[in-house]
Design a protein around this motif. Sequence first.
Motif, mmCIF file in Angstrom:
data_model
loop_
_atom_site.group_PDB
_atom_site.id
_atom_site.type_symbol
_atom_site.label_atom_id
_atom_site.label_comp_id
_atom_site.label_asym_id
_atom_site.label_seq_id
_atom_site.Cartn_x
_atom_site.Cartn_y
_atom_site.Cartn_z
ATOM 1 N N SER A 103 18.326 19.361 67.110
ATOM 2 C CA SER A 103 18.419 17.915 66.932
ATOM 3 C C SER A 103 17.644 17.468 65.707
ATOM 4 N N THR A 104 16.554 18.170 65.370
ATOM 5 C CA THR A 104 15.792 17.834 64.160
ATOM 6 C C THR A 104 16.656 18.013 62.930
ATOM 7 N N THR A 105 17.374 19.126 62.863
ATOM 8 C CA THR A 105 18.256 19.373 61.730
ATOM 9 C C THR A 105 19.318 18.295 61.622
ATOM 10 N N ARG A 106 19.897 17.922 62.777
ATOM 11 C CA ARG A 106 20.956 16.909 62.729
ATOM 12 C C ARG A 106 20.412 15.563 62.287
ATOM 13 N N LYS A 107 19.227 15.197 62.764
ATOM 14 C CA LYS A 107 18.697 13.875 62.452
ATOM 15 C C LYS A 107 18.099 13.795 61.063
ATOM 16 N N TYR A 108 17.317 14.811 60.680
ATOM 17 C CA TYR A 108 16.558 14.720 59.440
ATOM 18 C C TYR A 108 17.116 15.569 58.299
ATOM 19 N N GLY A 109 17.957 16.542 58.601
ATOM 20 C CA GLY A 109 18.490 17.408 57.553
ATOM 21 C C GLY A 109 17.519 18.521 57.197
ATOM 22 N N GLY A 110 17.952 19.423 56.290
ATOM 23 C CA GLY A 110 17.085 20.501 55.831
ATOM 24 C C GLY A 110 17.324 21.790 56.578
ATOM 25 N N THR A 111 16.749 22.878 56.035
ATOM 26 C CA THR A 111 16.955 24.208 56.608
ATOM 27 C C THR A 111 15.676 24.851 57.101
ATOM 28 N N GLY A 112 14.519 24.333 56.677
ATOM 29 C CA GLY A 112 13.268 24.991 57.010
ATOM 30 C C GLY A 112 12.876 26.057 56.011
ATOM 31 N N LEU A 113 13.704 26.311 55.027
ATOM 32 C CA LEU A 113 13.415 27.348 54.033
ATOM 33 C C LEU A 113 12.181 27.005 53.205
ATOM 34 N N GLY A 114 11.938 25.702 52.974
ATOM 35 C CA GLY A 114 10.831 25.284 52.121
ATOM 36 C C GLY A 114 9.485 25.779 52.588
ATOM 37 N N LEU A 115 9.230 25.755 53.909
ATOM 38 C CA LEU A 115 7.941 26.188 54.432
ATOM 39 C C LEU A 115 7.726 27.682 54.238
ATOM 40 N N ALA A 116 8.793 28.464 54.321
ATOM 41 C CA ALA A 116 8.672 29.903 54.072
ATOM 42 C C ALA A 116 8.286 30.161 52.618
ATOM 43 N N ILE A 117 8.855 29.378 51.716
ATOM 44 C CA ILE A 117 8.521 29.520 50.296
ATOM 45 C C ILE A 117 7.074 29.111 50.050
ATOM 46 N N VAL A 118 6.636 28.015 50.676
ATOM 47 C CA VAL A 118 5.255 27.568 50.518
ATOM 48 C C VAL A 118 4.291 28.654 50.988
ATOM 49 N N ARG A 119 4.573 29.243 52.154
ATOM 50 C CA ARG A 119 3.693 30.306 52.652
ATOM 51 C C ARG A 119 3.615 31.463 51.665
ATOM 52 N N ARG A 120 4.759 31.828 51.085
ATOM 53 C CA ARG A 120 4.768 32.947 50.131
ATOM 54 C C ARG A 120 3.920 32.613 48.912
ATOM 55 N N PHE A 121 4.072 31.390 48.395
ATOM 56 C CA PHE A 121 3.287 30.993 47.220
ATOM 57 C C PHE A 121 1.791 31.003 47.546
ATOM 58 N N VAL A 122 1.422 30.478 48.712
ATOM 59 C CA VAL A 122 0.013 30.441 49.099
ATOM 60 C C VAL A 122 -0.562 31.847 49.145
ATOM 61 N N GLU A 123 0.170 32.768 49.759
ATOM 62 C CA GLU A 123 -0.319 34.149 49.868
ATOM 63 C C GLU A 123 -0.420 34.802 48.500
ATOM 64 N N MET A 124 0.521 34.486 47.589
ATOM 65 C CA MET A 124 0.450 35.041 46.235
ATOM 66 C C MET A 124 -0.761 34.508 45.471
ATOM 67 N N MET A 125 -1.225 33.314 45.852
ATOM 68 C CA MET A 125 -2.390 32.722 45.203
ATOM 69 C C MET A 125 -3.698 33.105 45.899
ATOM 70 N N GLY A 126 -3.616 34.047 46.830
ATOM 71 C CA GLY A 126 -4.826 34.519 47.492
ATOM 72 C C GLY A 126 -5.358 33.590 48.554
ATOM 73 N N GLY A 127 -4.498 32.702 49.071
ATOM 74 C CA GLY A 127 -4.948 31.737 50.060
ATOM 75 C C GLY A 127 -4.342 31.971 51.423
ATOM 76 N N THR A 128 -4.633 31.052 52.334
ATOM 77 C CA THR A 128 -4.078 31.098 53.686
ATOM 78 C C THR A 128 -3.478 29.730 54.007
ATOM 79 N N ILE A 129 -2.547 29.702 54.960
ATOM 80 C CA ILE A 129 -1.892 28.459 55.351
ATOM 81 C C ILE A 129 -1.854 28.363 56.864
ATOM 82 N N GLY A 130 -1.957 27.154 57.384
ATOM 83 C CA GLY A 130 -1.901 26.960 58.822
ATOM 84 C C GLY A 130 -1.570 25.519 59.157
ATOM 85 N N LEU A 131 -1.513 25.217 60.435
ATOM 86 C CA LEU A 131 -1.244 23.846 60.855
ATOM 87 C C LEU A 131 -1.848 23.584 62.220
ATOM 88 N N GLU A 132 -2.126 22.305 62.467
ATOM 89 C CA GLU A 132 -2.439 21.811 63.794
ATOM 90 C C GLU A 132 -1.458 20.681 64.072
#
Length: 564
Positions: A103-132
């Motif tokens: 339902s999130t996809t139908r209402k708001y659009g998008g694929t979720g691919l962006g967050l996977a790319i962000v995580r990859r960039f963060v790890e390449m920069m020697g950092g960590t990523i998380g959420l609450e």
Amino acid sequence: VEGIGDVLGQRAAEKGLELTCYVDPQVPTRLRGDPGRLRQMLLNLAGNAVKFTDRGEVTVEAGLVKETAERATIRFEIKDTGIGIPNDRQALIFDRFTQVDGSTTRKYGGTGLGLAIVRRFVEMMGGTIGLESEEGKGSAFHFTTECKVQKKSAFEIPDPGVVNVEGLPVLVVDDSPTSRRLLSEMVTGWGMRPSSASGGDSALEIMQGAKQDGREFELAIIDARMPEMDGFALVEEINRRDDLYQPTVIMLTSAGKVGDGARCRELGISGYLMKPAKKSDLWDAIMIALGNPPNEGKERDLITQHSLRENRRSLRVLVAEDSPVNLKLITRLLEKRGHTVESAGTGRKILRSLEKRPFDLILMDVQMPEMDGLEATAAIREGEKATGEHIPIVAMTAHAMKGDRERCLDAGMDAYVSKPVRAGDLFETIERVVPATVRSGFGMPPEDDGSEVIDWTGAFTHFEGDVELLKEIAEMFLEESPLIMDKIKDALSRGDRNALERAAHTVKGSVGNFAAKPAIQAAQRVEQIGRDGNMGEAEEAYRALEAELERLKPALAALGRDKK
């Protein structure tokens, strides 16, 4: 971080959200990292926050985790009061193509691919990523990145005329005949006297002959990547030979390699610029190199495109533009030149912004809601009568109709640029109205008058060859265009000719950024119908515009796959 507000501010405002962007004063500002990727990560996370939040606020913050003499760890946090993420989905949210649920996809659009790319960039920069996150109460994404701490640059760009280059002998070394010719023409236009060589051996012969004739080359512009003897090997040979005068060297390269900077410093090379070198960058590099001779025993700062941007005078620019796509493009072009940008979407907001802080320049869209650019300019000029001040105002309009320029100047504006705004035109105009900023605003070549869906040559020229920026603007347009087409459709159903004209005007300005002539013409037709009030033709014109946008969208979507 502050630039996020310029890009997403209007979208957040339209949803009634409070968007705040803040950098803790303890965060060092002179850092060495990847600003393009960092901006992309922040835009992705903050864009999602705005998208998935219907009321409340979104905040983007940066704070210092730790700092040594060499490195700094920065923590970025993007918080929202949106829909939140269920506990059982949080572990998967950074996986490719994952959304919270269907339902999130139908209402708001998008694929979720962006967050996977962000995580990859963060790890390449020697950092960590998380959420609450708590479902229904919002989310807080955070990541860290480690950057090198930069020491303050030891040079500044001299004012024009400090270094006299009239008649200066300069050696141009490049194995490409076209590059040699263009570089020679460039320096000739500045009054220098060039000699050219197709490679290292011929360059050494020319230098030897010049010495015998009693003249020396004060400056050499050398291509780094040449067959047989590359640019670095040539400089090594010049340094080794006591019988040759050692000129100031600006190295050009089409493909930088790891270690090139260190090698330049080791060989005493003054500047290292990417090809094709812009006239403004090459000119400033020459001014710095010739105007700041190295001190005995001190390592000299290497001149690069990045250092040039940092050392140009920064303007505070107020951009009055109600189209998110156009605002993003103009903001990025200005920020790439080191300027600080604040945006306002209406004439009344412009006046309120001027009450809060001073600006060096206003870029004013002529067509805006509430109070248009002409009315806002008149109000600004009226207020200046009491203070004696005068802020330069540059008009921006996509109309380009006869008499537009005169109307803008009569209203008190200082200059006029047509939309879609082209970088060369923009910076030439800024140079005229604020002379101390840009000393060499050289124009870009005109766009081709092609009839294909997109004139790629014109599009890349328009974006100064910045493919990543072109991709970002294309993605933003693909996201925003359905909303603006809905506005056109709504205006048609209500018979609101003014709303129809304004919405079509926005579409025209947006597709103009891509040199998409068929779509421009279709939007222009709808706009004209709204202006003339001939609503009987509006439905047909709308269908034609819709068809052109459907042709345009696949070409823009393919940017991420095919255009390099």
